[in-house]
Design a protein around this motif. Structure first.
Motif, PDB file in Angstrom:
ATOM      1  N   GLU A  98     -16.442 -42.313  -5.880  1.00  0.00           N
ATOM      2  CA  GLU A  98     -16.548 -43.770  -5.729  1.00  0.00           C
ATOM      3  C   GLU A  98     -18.011 -44.182  -5.564  1.00  0.00           C
ATOM      4  O   GLU A  98     -18.423 -45.245  -6.053  1.00  0.00           O
ATOM      5  CB  GLU A  98     -15.701 -44.219  -4.536  1.00  0.00           C
ATOM      6  N   TYR A 135     -14.604 -43.404   1.940  1.00  0.00           N
ATOM      7  CA  TYR A 135     -15.147 -43.433   0.588  1.00  0.00           C
ATOM      8  C   TYR A 135     -15.417 -42.008   0.097  1.00  0.00           C
ATOM      9  O   TYR A 135     -15.880 -41.153   0.858  1.00  0.00           O
ATOM     10  CB  TYR A 135     -16.451 -44.232   0.534  1.00  0.00           C
ATOM     11  N   LYS A 137     -19.738 -52.732  -3.867  1.00  0.00           N
ATOM     12  CA  LYS A 137     -19.251 -52.145  -5.117  1.00  0.00           C
ATOM     13  C   LYS A 137     -18.462 -50.859  -4.850  1.00  0.00           C
ATOM     14  O   LYS A 137     -17.461 -50.586  -5.528  1.00  0.00           O
ATOM     15  CB  LYS A 137     -20.417 -51.862  -6.062  1.00  0.00           C
ATOM     16  N   GLU A 164     -15.059 -51.891  -3.860  1.00  0.00           N
ATOM     17  CA  GLU A 164     -14.257 -52.300  -5.014  1.00  0.00           C
ATOM     18  C   GLU A 164     -13.679 -51.092  -5.746  1.00  0.00           C
ATOM     19  O   GLU A 164     -12.563 -51.148  -6.268  1.00  0.00           O
ATOM     20  CB  GLU A 164     -15.116 -53.123  -5.984  1.00  0.00           C
ATOM     21  N   CYS A 165     -14.431 -50.002  -5.789  1.00  0.00           N
ATOM     22  CA  CYS A 165     -13.996 -48.795  -6.502  1.00  0.00           C
ATOM     23  C   CYS A 165     -13.000 -47.957  -5.692  1.00  0.00           C
ATOM     24  O   CYS A 165     -12.312 -47.093  -6.245  1.00  0.00           O
ATOM     25  CB  CYS A 165     -15.204 -47.914  -6.835  1.00  0.00           C
ATOM     26  N   HIS A 166     -12.939 -48.214  -4.398  1.00  0.00           N
ATOM     27  CA  HIS A 166     -12.170 -47.331  -3.507  1.00  0.00           C
ATOM     28  C   HIS A 166     -10.668 -47.427  -3.727  1.00  0.00           C
ATOM     29  O   HIS A 166     -10.108 -48.507  -3.900  1.00  0.00           O
ATOM     30  CB  HIS A 166     -12.486 -47.679  -2.052  1.00  0.00           C
ATOM     31  N   GLU A 167     -10.030 -46.254  -3.713  1.00  0.00           N
ATOM     32  CA  GLU A 167      -8.573 -46.155  -3.718  1.00  0.00           C
ATOM     33  C   GLU A 167      -8.140 -45.341  -2.512  1.00  0.00           C
ATOM     34  O   GLU A 167      -8.831 -44.393  -2.097  1.00  0.00           O
ATOM     35  CB  GLU A 167      -8.089 -45.496  -5.011  1.00  0.00           C
ATOM     36  N   GLU A 208     -21.823 -50.635 -11.509  1.00  0.00           N
ATOM     37  CA  GLU A 208     -21.690 -52.049 -11.171  1.00  0.00           C
ATOM     38  C   GLU A 208     -22.893 -52.552 -10.382  1.00  0.00           C
ATOM     39  O   GLU A 208     -23.336 -53.686 -10.567  1.00  0.00           O
ATOM     40  CB  GLU A 208     -20.401 -52.266 -10.360  1.00  0.00           C
ATOM     41  N   GLU A 224     -19.355 -43.995  -9.113  1.00  0.00           N
ATOM     42  CA  GLU A 224     -18.785 -45.048  -9.953  1.00  0.00           C
ATOM     43  C   GLU A 224     -19.421 -46.403  -9.651  1.00  0.00           C
ATOM     44  O   GLU A 224     -19.657 -47.215 -10.560  1.00  0.00           O
ATOM     45  CB  GLU A 224     -17.273 -45.113  -9.735  1.00  0.00           C
ATOM     46  N   ALA A 225     -19.722 -46.649  -8.382  1.00  0.00           N
ATOM     47  CA  ALA A 225     -20.311 -47.935  -7.980  1.00  0.00           C
ATOM     48  C   ALA A 225     -21.709 -48.115  -8.551  1.00  0.00           C
ATOM     49  O   ALA A 225     -22.199 -49.246  -8.671  1.00  0.00           O
ATOM     50  CB  ALA A 225     -20.346 -48.031  -6.464  1.00  0.00           C
TER      51      ALA A 225
END
Length: 494
Positions: free
Chosen positions: A372, A368, A355, A358-361, A379, A375-376
């Protein structure tokens, strides 16, 4: 290089993770299976039972204390058909023992034949007879579970022992289906008589011919494919299984030569009712357990496997190598932040990292970030909720309604009185004893916890934690976002 370019998303299921062996962390429990006298592996769903099973399945004997392995998966096992082999003249605690023993010795002698022939050893008369019977009765030199259960054994006129020419083996005319046997007591009697006669021959032949060969039979996913309404009968089947494995472990003629290892969910084992259950737990069970350090080690094996050579990996930081920060909120390392939002299971940790990915930009650090990680949390919470439903939908169908009770309380921290008020709306007209049973279930499975020495703890992290109805409870933080819970008061410790 950004972390997404080299660190992958992982399969959650051990069966589907094709890379499992290349980063499988060597748990002490793995060595206990092969090196100790223990023969029963217990663990909650998601704790790694199947990972150990898969490790046994693919590892060579030299890494398993010399054991050749037979790995049997019960995911699609025809439980109702197993009841055809029930010995109606035996008591409840032994009615299925011969049928289990029959299954094990068919598999064991098939493996013994394979090992001897692969080694170029000439088979003696008894072993040739066993090989011929197996191939003709089951249609396969290494019969599957269903081939053993649905074999031609009910069509054999009479099982004749070694010395009998297998080519003269005769069958009743016509095919016999499962339904035919299920509806015909005479056929059931013939099925059992032939199978158990064959068991006697196979067992004596195995003992006389196994020599120094060591075989371990691993049994996984014994809780799969259970039909609602049949759980009581399946429990009897499992009690017989456990007692059969114990009998084999105590047989001096099989000591060190044949070991049958069932992998069972801890809760299912505790639900079984038979003599010496607690003694067996102490003497023969391997209980899989994890803590933050071992989970960090487990995940670091994956980091080491996938990290490019030009990336500096600090062995002291372990999974912390994936993050651009050292500490999250309240001075907590990332891995501890994650495990406190898990049931201390590998599956929970793997999902949480997926998860985060998935949140990583992409960023300058390529790692990470703390945002992030936070945020994970949302989920991952939904995933834990779904895992709980999946874990308990068969054995405890009230689970979804119980989680609804926790959701309607609205706050993380609550009293038993708060619980009973909301419980009454979801479960009208149930006695007080049932309410207490439900609370005990939630507590025993770490869905709720209580304070110990000023900190919220759960059975998954503190196994000896005892429930006190007079104290406040707290829903596990892993469920906070999925159940839309808020803190009951400010500044509560996370």
């Amino acid at each position: 290089m950004d972390i997404k370019d080299w660190f992958p998303e992982f399969q959650v299921s051990a069966e589907t993770d094709t890379e499992l062996q290349s980063y499988f962390f060597q748990l002490p429990e793995v060595r206990q299976v092969t090196d100790s006298r223990s023969w029963l592996v217990l663990g909650r769903k998601g704790m790694g039972k199947t990972a150990i099973y898969e490790h046994l399945k693919v590892s060579p004997p030299q890494t398993l204390n010399g054991f050749e392995t037979i790995c049997v998966n019960f995911r699609d096992y025809p439980w109702p058909a197993h009841q055809l082999y029930k010995d109606s003249l035996a008591g409840e605690l032994s009615a299925y023992q011969k049928s289990w023993r029959y299954l094990f010795f068919v598999k064991a002698i098939s493996k013994l034949l394979e090992i001897k022939e692969h080694g170029g050893e000439k088979l003696n008369k008894e072993m040739k007879w066993a090989k011929g019977y197996i191939e003709k009765i089951y249609g396969n030199p290494d019969p599957s579970l269903t081939e053993v259960i649905f074999s031609k054994i009910a069509r054999v006129d009479k099982v004749k022992g070694p010395g009998f020419d297998i080519d003269d083996l005769s069958f009743d005319v016509g095919e016999i289906s499962f339904d035919d046997v299920a509806n015909d007591k005479a056929l059931q009697s013939k099925l059992r008589s032939n199978a158990f006669t064959l068991l006697g021959y196979f067992e004596s032949i195995y003992k006389a011919n196994c020599g120094d060969i060591k075989i371990l039979i691993a049994l996984d996913q014994l809780d799969e494919n259970w039909l609602q309404g049949e759980i009581e009968e399946y429990s009897k089947v499992l009690i017989n299984l456990v007692n059969t494995c114990r009998t084999i472990s105590l047989d001096p003629e099989l000591s060190g030569k044949l070991k049958v290892v069932p992998f069972l969910r801890t809760d299912i084992y505790h639900s079984l009712r038979f003599n010496d259950k607690n003694k067996l737990l102490q003497d023969s069970a391997i209980v899989i357990s994890w803590d933050t350090e071992s989970l960090d080690d487990m995940f670091f094996e994956r980091v080491k496997k996938y990290a490019p050579n030009d990336i500096n990996i600090d062995g002291n930081k372990k999974s912390g190598n994936l993050f651009e920060f050292t500490f999250a909120r309240q001075g907590t390392p990332a891995i501890k932040y994650i495990t406190r939002r898990s049931f201390f299971r590998p599956r929970d940790v793997i999902v949480y990292f997926n998860k985060i990915r998935e949140c990583h930009e992409k960023s300058r650090s390529g790692l990470y970030s703390s945002s992030e990680l936070y945020e994970a949390d949302r989920e991952a919470s939904a995933s834990v909720y779904n895992e709980i439903i999946d874990e308990w939908s068969n054995q405890f169908p009230e689970i979804e309604s119980l989680l609804s009770v926790l959701q309607t309380i609205k706050v993380e921290t609550f009293s038993y009185h708060d619980f009973t008020v909301k419980h009454a709306a979801e479960f009208p007209d149930v006695p007080e004893s049932r309410k207490r049973t439900h609370m005990e279930f939630l507590f025993d499975n770490s869905i709720v916890g209580q304070k110990k020495q000023g900190r919220w703890e759960y059975v998954c992290s503190t196994p000896n934690l005892k429930m006190n109805m007079e104290q406040e409870f707290r829903t596990h933080h892993a469920l906070k976002y999925r159940l839309h819970l808020i803190e009951s008061r400010p500044n509560q410790a996370v």
